[in-house]
Design an enzyme around this catalytic site. Structure first.
Site, PDB file in Angstrom:
ATOM      1  N   GLY A 254      43.933  36.254  39.079  1.00 26.56           N
ATOM      2  CA  GLY A 254      45.378  36.109  38.980  1.00 26.56           C
ATOM      3  C   GLY A 254      45.827  34.868  38.215  1.00 26.56           C
ATOM      4  CG  ASN A 255      43.438  31.352  38.501  1.00 26.71           C
ATOM      5  OD1 ASN A 255      42.845  32.295  37.973  1.00 26.71           O
ATOM      6  ND2 ASN A 255      42.812  30.380  39.139  1.00 26.71           N
TER       7      ASN A 255
ATOM      8  CE  LYS B 197      47.541  44.262  46.617  1.00 26.09           C
ATOM      9  NZ  LYS B 197      46.741  43.057  46.552  1.00 26.09           N
TER      10      LYS B 197
ATOM     11  CE  LYS C 113      41.148  40.600  38.898  1.00 32.78           C
ATOM     12  NZ  LYS C 113      41.037  40.167  40.299  1.00 32.78           N
TER      13      LYS C 113
ATOM     14  CE  LYS D 241      37.921  37.510  43.426  1.00 31.90           C
ATOM     15  NZ  LYS D 241      38.861  38.377  42.680  1.00 31.90           N
TER      16      LYS D 241
END
Lengths: 320, 320
Positions: A15-16, A133, A221, A283
């Site tokens: 995100g960053n 979510k 994602k 992840k």
């Protein structure tokens, strides 16, 4: 796996890479973050890797949902699948423009584009029964109950000690196919850098007649990135986040950064509960899946360490 | 012009291909219109044509600008280039999903995707000195003057007898290049149907160092469509609008629908002022440019007549 000797890396950006948590999300802020990210991507290109880039869209979709909410008496809000498509355009543009500019300054003419990407999910995914979510604005209990009634939203109290503790929750189903993978492959074969499957892709489900319909859902994602990496037969799946390594016994005296590990070790640590569910967990799951499906290696590390990690010098590297 | 015998058509879709003027612009309405449009596109594919689709984005960008305005105290509005990119994602998704569904029902697996597209404009374009294109919400004089001061907007009184007669105007410069044409060509070579340059493309301008920066401007979609058709070496440029033919002496006793005409005839009619500036004018201009640049023919007709026009049976057809 590729016709050329260059290895193909699918990079899943955190995100960053686009918006820092403290920022409001102006175009200037986002372009600046994208610039910092692209500097590293250009390095990877110079190291001889072919690149496909995927990214999150949480803050951008969140902002757009708020704007839709505020304008709802004048303009009809678009559903989540369309919102996802809009943020793919937004973020894709920022990356392709910025990357092109870096290469132009180096006198390199590399085709780069963002591809609007749909991702298949299955009707019987358990997350459709118990959506997990949270998306969009926060609401008071009264507002939340109204939305539940009027729009059939599922709402949950997610921030107990707040004026507006309620939020809409949507399913986050598992991805099982990338609809546009042929297009993405064709572009990579034409030596293009491709931005694809942004925000985890636009979630679509197969109807009885074989057609696909968009859904009010959000796909992780990194999991979608793994699916994409598999379908385009990438060599390496690189997951970028805010830490240099995945860790076991996190926050405890025997905390340990993971370097080179096997799939079996990664699976063991995952089962033992070393990784946070909403954070490092998916992840590691995505990284494991890629190697088990035949990928050469998965890497989890931070943006600043990505080039070193590709050289095997740092990061958590998962191999068979 | 193509390596295969199949001819390549660039189709520029009119506004009603996505949203009818009387509609609010819900996703359902837009998908329904897109479905009607895609039925014709599928016919053209069945006739043996390779397709690139481009489209307007006026109503969608307009709606998004209103939502941004309504939410501006909470979320920073994105500039027009980013808004353009977002609508490319939105409309691109609707077309690729709908087209894919038609082909799936016929058992055809054709790669289809929307490509985020930037279009080059020139700094010295006269429209930057005197912007002409109204965009976004309408304002009262007080609101308009405030925006002029706070944001440097250029505002004009465009609807005299209204409560809110003022509107922001932005430049509508000429397109002179399609940044992603290599990617679009690569996809067409891979037998894909491509949606590109939506809304006339994201306007970008070359800086002194060769890099490209997005702009607060809007490019005419038919003119950008012609540029795209030239760069991908299309055979046919098909401009779809709400009438079967372009007409001369419009609304007069000697009104005449134009059938097969030469570029010279088209130029003569254009110079004589037969075509409306904001409407048929730019379509005829774009059609003329395509044939003069070496294209086989340009066609101007309505969606319902598109297939017949490709067969030479109706529409205004401009050839050398």
């Amino acid at each position: 796996m590729n016709t050329e000797k260059k290895k193909l890396v699918v990079i899943a950006l955190g995100g960053n890479a686009i918006k820092q948590a403290h920022e409001k999300g102006t175009a200037e802020e986002q372009f600046k973050n994208v610039e910092i990210t692209c500097e590293q991507l250009v390095k990877m290109n110079a190291m001889g890797y072919k690149l496909i880039i995927t990214h999150g869209n949480g803050p951008q979709a969140g902002n757009l949902l708020i704007q839709q909410e505020e304008g709802k008496n004048i303009v009809p809000p678009q559903p989540l699948d369309v919102v996802g498509a809009m943020t793919q355009g937004q973020i894709g543009y920022m990356f392709q423009n910025t990357l092109q500019n870096y290469f132009m300054q180096k006198g390199k003419d590399i085709p780069i584009t963002a591809v609007i990407t749909q991702v298949l999910v299955k009707e019987d995914d358990p997350d459709f029964k118990d959506p997990s979510k949270p998306v969009g604005p926060f609401y008071t209990e009264v507002e939340a109950k109204e939305l539940e009634k009027a729009k059939g939203y599922i709402v949950k109290k997610v921030k107990p000690n707040s004026d507006k503790p309620w939020r809409r929750v949507v399913p986050s189903p598992e991805p099982y196919g990338i609809v546009e993978s042929n297009c993405i492959k064709a572009l990579v074969d034409a030596r293009a850098i491709v931005i694809a499957s942004g925000g985890g892709g636009i979630p679509v489900m197969k109807n009885n007649d074989g057609t696909l319909s968009g859904l009010e859902a959000v796909i992780d994602k990194d999991k979608a990135g793994n699916k994409l990496a598999q379908e385009v037969k990438a060599d390496i799946f690189l997951v970028l986040t805010d830490v240099e390594n995945a860790k076991i016994n996190f926050g405890e005296q025997n905390e340990q950064a993971l370097g080179n590990i096997t799939v079996e070790e990664a699976e063991k640590y995952l089962q033992e509960g070393h990784f946070l569910a909403g954070s490092m967990g998916p992840k590691v799951t995505a990284a494991i899946r890629f190697v088990k499906a035949g990928g050469e290696k998965s890497i989890i590390t931070s943006l600043a360490n990505a080039a070193d990690a590709l050289n095997g010098k740092t990061g958590t590297i998962i191999v068979k």
